[in-house]
Write a protein that holds these residues in place. Structure first.
Motif, PDB file in Angstrom:
ATOM      1  N   VAL A  98       0.861  -1.188   0.000  1.00 24.33           N
ATOM      2  CA  VAL A  98       0.000   0.000   0.000  1.00 24.33           C
ATOM      3  C   VAL A  98       0.897   1.238   0.000  1.00 24.33           C
ATOM      4  O   VAL A  98       1.742   1.403   0.888  1.00 24.33           O
ATOM      5  CB  VAL A  98      -0.921   0.021   1.240  1.00 24.33           C
ATOM      6  CG1 VAL A  98      -1.771   1.287   1.253  1.00 24.33           C
ATOM      7  CG2 VAL A  98      -1.802  -1.223   1.273  1.00 24.33           C
ATOM      8  N   HIS A  99       0.721   2.081  -1.015  1.00 24.26           N
ATOM      9  CA  HIS A  99       1.548   3.284  -1.156  1.00 24.26           C
ATOM     10  C   HIS A  99       0.844   4.466  -0.477  1.00 24.26           C
ATOM     11  O   HIS A  99      -0.301   4.786  -0.772  1.00 24.26           O
ATOM     12  CB  HIS A  99       1.757   3.571  -2.648  1.00 24.26           C
ATOM     13  CG  HIS A  99       2.711   4.676  -2.951  1.00 24.26           C
ATOM     14  ND1 HIS A  99       4.084   4.518  -2.940  1.00 24.26           N
ATOM     15  CD2 HIS A  99       2.501   5.974  -3.282  1.00 24.26           C
ATOM     16  CE1 HIS A  99       4.671   5.661  -3.268  1.00 24.26           C
ATOM     17  NE2 HIS A  99       3.727   6.571  -3.473  1.00 24.26           N
ATOM     18  N   VAL A 100       1.581   5.104   0.442  1.00 22.85           N
ATOM     19  CA  VAL A 100       1.005   6.181   1.258  1.00 22.85           C
ATOM     20  C   VAL A 100       1.746   7.482   0.947  1.00 22.85           C
ATOM     21  O   VAL A 100       2.940   7.615   1.247  1.00 22.85           O
ATOM     22  CB  VAL A 100       1.146   5.826   2.762  1.00 22.85           C
ATOM     23  CG1 VAL A 100       0.542   6.929   3.624  1.00 22.85           C
ATOM     24  CG2 VAL A 100       0.488   4.476   3.069  1.00 22.85           C
ATOM     25  N   ASP A 101       1.066   8.426   0.332  1.00 21.56           N
ATOM     26  CA  ASP A 101       1.691   9.686  -0.085  1.00 21.56           C
ATOM     27  C   ASP A 101       1.567  10.740   1.005  1.00 21.56           C
ATOM     28  O   ASP A 101       0.475  11.232   1.280  1.00 21.56           O
ATOM     29  CB  ASP A 101       1.026  10.188  -1.374  1.00 21.56           C
ATOM     30  CG  ASP A 101       1.466   9.379  -2.580  1.00 21.56           C
ATOM     31  OD1 ASP A 101       2.689   9.264  -2.789  1.00 21.56           O
ATOM     32  OD2 ASP A 101       0.591   8.862  -3.291  1.00 21.56           O
ATOM     33  N   VAL A 102       2.697  11.095   1.579  1.00 21.41           N
ATOM     34  CA  VAL A 102       2.736  12.049   2.697  1.00 21.41           C
ATOM     35  C   VAL A 102       3.237  13.393   2.163  1.00 21.41           C
ATOM     36  O   VAL A 102       4.362  13.479   1.671  1.00 21.41           O
ATOM     37  CB  VAL A 102       3.670  11.519   3.802  1.00 21.41           C
ATOM     38  CG1 VAL A 102       3.762  12.519   4.945  1.00 21.41           C
ATOM     39  CG2 VAL A 102       3.199  10.149   4.290  1.00 21.41           C
ATOM     40  N   CYS A 138       5.640   4.246   2.667  1.00 21.37           N
ATOM     41  CA  CYS A 138       5.415   5.669   2.946  1.00 21.37           C
ATOM     42  C   CYS A 138       6.363   6.532   2.127  1.00 21.37           C
ATOM     43  O   CYS A 138       7.583   6.485   2.310  1.00 21.37           O
ATOM     44  CB  CYS A 138       5.587   5.952   4.438  1.00 21.37           C
ATOM     45  SG  CYS A 138       4.336   5.093   5.418  1.00 21.37           S
ATOM     46  N   HIS A 139       5.790   7.308   1.249  1.00 22.44           N
ATOM     47  CA  HIS A 139       6.534   8.191   0.343  1.00 22.44           C
ATOM     48  C   HIS A 139       6.491   9.591   0.951  1.00 22.44           C
ATOM     49  O   HIS A 139       5.470  10.254   0.910  1.00 22.44           O
ATOM     50  CB  HIS A 139       5.845   8.119  -1.041  1.00 22.44           C
ATOM     51  CG  HIS A 139       6.416   9.044  -2.070  1.00 22.44           C
ATOM     52  ND1 HIS A 139       5.758   9.311  -3.259  1.00 22.44           N
ATOM     53  CD2 HIS A 139       7.570   9.749  -2.110  1.00 22.44           C
ATOM     54  CE1 HIS A 139       6.490  10.154  -3.971  1.00 22.44           C
ATOM     55  NE2 HIS A 139       7.583  10.448  -3.301  1.00 22.44           N
ATOM     56  N   LEU A 140       7.611   9.993   1.536  1.00 23.10           N
ATOM     57  CA  LEU A 140       7.637  11.263   2.268  1.00 23.10           C
ATOM     58  C   LEU A 140       7.992  12.428   1.348  1.00 23.10           C
ATOM     59  O   LEU A 140       9.154  12.582   0.957  1.00 23.10           O
ATOM     60  CB  LEU A 140       8.634  11.192   3.433  1.00 23.10           C
ATOM     61  CG  LEU A 140       8.420  10.079   4.463  1.00 23.10           C
ATOM     62  CD1 LEU A 140       9.312  10.316   5.680  1.00 23.10           C
ATOM     63  CD2 LEU A 140       6.966   9.960   4.887  1.00 23.10           C
ATOM     64  N   MET A 141       6.998  13.229   1.037  1.00 19.42           N
ATOM     65  CA  MET A 141       7.230  14.435   0.232  1.00 19.42           C
ATOM     66  C   MET A 141       7.121  15.618   1.186  1.00 19.42           C
ATOM     67  O   MET A 141       6.187  16.421   1.128  1.00 19.42           O
ATOM     68  CB  MET A 141       6.179  14.511  -0.887  1.00 19.42           C
ATOM     69  CG  MET A 141       6.424  13.475  -1.978  1.00 19.42           C
ATOM     70  SD  MET A 141       4.959  13.141  -2.973  1.00 19.42           S
ATOM     71  CE  MET A 141       4.150  11.938  -1.928  1.00 19.42           C
ATOM     72  N   ILE A 142       8.090  15.683   2.104  1.00 18.04           N
ATOM     73  CA  ILE A 142       8.035  16.691   3.172  1.00 18.04           C
ATOM     74  C   ILE A 142       9.431  17.244   3.430  1.00 18.04           C
ATOM     75  O   ILE A 142      10.435  16.572   3.184  1.00 18.04           O
ATOM     76  CB  ILE A 142       7.480  16.086   4.494  1.00 18.04           C
ATOM     77  CG1 ILE A 142       8.356  14.933   5.003  1.00 18.04           C
ATOM     78  CG2 ILE A 142       6.054  15.584   4.291  1.00 18.04           C
ATOM     79  CD1 ILE A 142       7.900  14.364   6.355  1.00 18.04           C
ATOM     80  N   VAL A 149       8.362   2.849  -9.560  1.00 19.96           N
ATOM     81  CA  VAL A 149       8.032   4.003 -10.405  1.00 19.96           C
ATOM     82  C   VAL A 149       6.654   4.518 -10.009  1.00 19.96           C
ATOM     83  O   VAL A 149       5.745   3.730  -9.737  1.00 19.96           O
ATOM     84  CB  VAL A 149       8.102   3.646 -11.911  1.00 19.96           C
ATOM     85  CG1 VAL A 149       7.809   4.863 -12.779  1.00 19.96           C
ATOM     86  CG2 VAL A 149       9.492   3.099 -12.257  1.00 19.96           C
ATOM     87  N   ASP A 150       6.519   5.843  -9.977  1.00 19.54           N
ATOM     88  CA  ASP A 150       5.341   6.480  -9.368  1.00 19.54           C
ATOM     89  C   ASP A 150       4.894   7.688 -10.185  1.00 19.54           C
ATOM     90  O   ASP A 150       5.637   8.658 -10.311  1.00 19.54           O
ATOM     91  CB  ASP A 150       5.733   6.920  -7.939  1.00 19.54           C
ATOM     92  CG  ASP A 150       4.591   7.539  -7.156  1.00 19.54           C
ATOM     93  OD1 ASP A 150       3.449   7.537  -7.636  1.00 19.54           O
ATOM     94  OD2 ASP A 150       4.869   8.014  -6.028  1.00 19.54           O
ATOM     95  N   GLY A 151       3.661   7.586 -10.681  1.00 19.29           N
ATOM     96  CA  GLY A 151       3.035   8.745 -11.310  1.00 19.29           C
ATOM     97  C   GLY A 151       2.546   8.487 -12.724  1.00 19.29           C
ATOM     98  O   GLY A 151       3.330   8.124 -13.599  1.00 19.29           O
TER      99      GLY A 151
HETATM  100 ZN    ZN Z   1       3.867   8.529  -4.260  1.00 19.28          ZN
END
Ligand code: ZN
Ligand code: DX5
Length: 217
Positions: free
Chosen positions: A30-34, A63-67, A172-174
């Motif tokens: 499960v991919h979690v976009d933070v 957990c994909h941390l975009m922070i 790969v994401d997006g």
């Molecule tokens: Zn992501």
């Protein structure tokens, strides 16, 4: 191919149910976009939601941390039940320390690259990574179009990992959907993230199944 549906496109009021549907369709992560509204324009979710998800699924939580200042939050995500944590190279001056910390907590560590960030940014850190997250859109929102230049980037990264005899997987994401998932896998990805193509569809279970079929056929 591992399918990691992104809950960013899910109905947040029925998260447990939505994740269960994707799992029935064959999703195994499960991919979690933070997102924090600073590193990226959008604001999404944090450790409390990871903690809630941990109770309703046994799948690994990616957990994909975009922070910004991600280092401050690593323990909070680990304590909440994250399984994999990816860190953006563009957001962390002391990336090696953060990667080592994630691994010291017994989690898998990944490094994420924005579309305009060259692969050379990985030269030193690559041997320490469980995975690399190649962004095929500019992070911030689901439902954006796949940037075609990402395929060549994934191919070059796969070649580099092979040449150096390393173990890092490529995620790969997006903008991934049934029309391009096969190309992404052929380029060298073993983990594919999909938001809109799973949870943006009327039947997420069937959509997950179709994506996996398209990626494997
Ligand atoms: Zn992501
Ligand atoms: C983008 C996020 C992605 C996104 C994927 O910032 O990191 O994970 O939710 O969504 P789709 O598959 O719709 O592009």
């Amino acid at each position: 191919m591992i399918l990691a549906p992104s809950i960013l496109s899910a109905d947040f009021g029925r998260l447990a149910e939505q994740v269960a549907l994707a799992e029935r369709g064959g999703a195994t992560v499960v991919h979690v976009d933070v997102m924090d509204g600073h590193f990226v324009p959008n604001i999404t979710i944090g450790p409390p939601v990871v903690k809630a998800l941990r109770k309703v699924t046994s799948l690994p939580l990616d957990c994909h941390l975009m922070i910004e200042n991600a280092e401050r939050y690593l323990d909070a995500f680990a304590d909440a039940g994250a399984s994999w944590i990816s860190l953006h190279v563009e957001a962390l001056p002391h990336l090696q320390r953060a990667v080592a910390h994630v691994r010291s907590r017994g989690l898998q560590a990944g490094v994420a690259l924005n579309p305009s960030t060259p692969l050379g940014a990985l030269d030193e850190i690559l041997p320490e990574l469980d995975y690399v997250l190649v962004m095929s859109v500019n992070p911030g929102f689901s439902g954006q179009g796949f940037l075609p230049g990402s395929l060549g980037k994934v191919e070059r990264l796969a070649g580099e990992i092979r040449r150096r005899g390393l173990a890092a997987r490529i995620e790969v994401d997006g903008g991934i959907d049934e029309t391009n998932v096969r190309a992404v896998v052929d380029a060298g990805a073993s983990v594919v993230v999909a938001g809109n193509a799973v949870f943006g569809q009327a039947d997420p279970e069937a959509a997950a199944r179709r994506l996996l079929q398209a990626g494997r056929s």
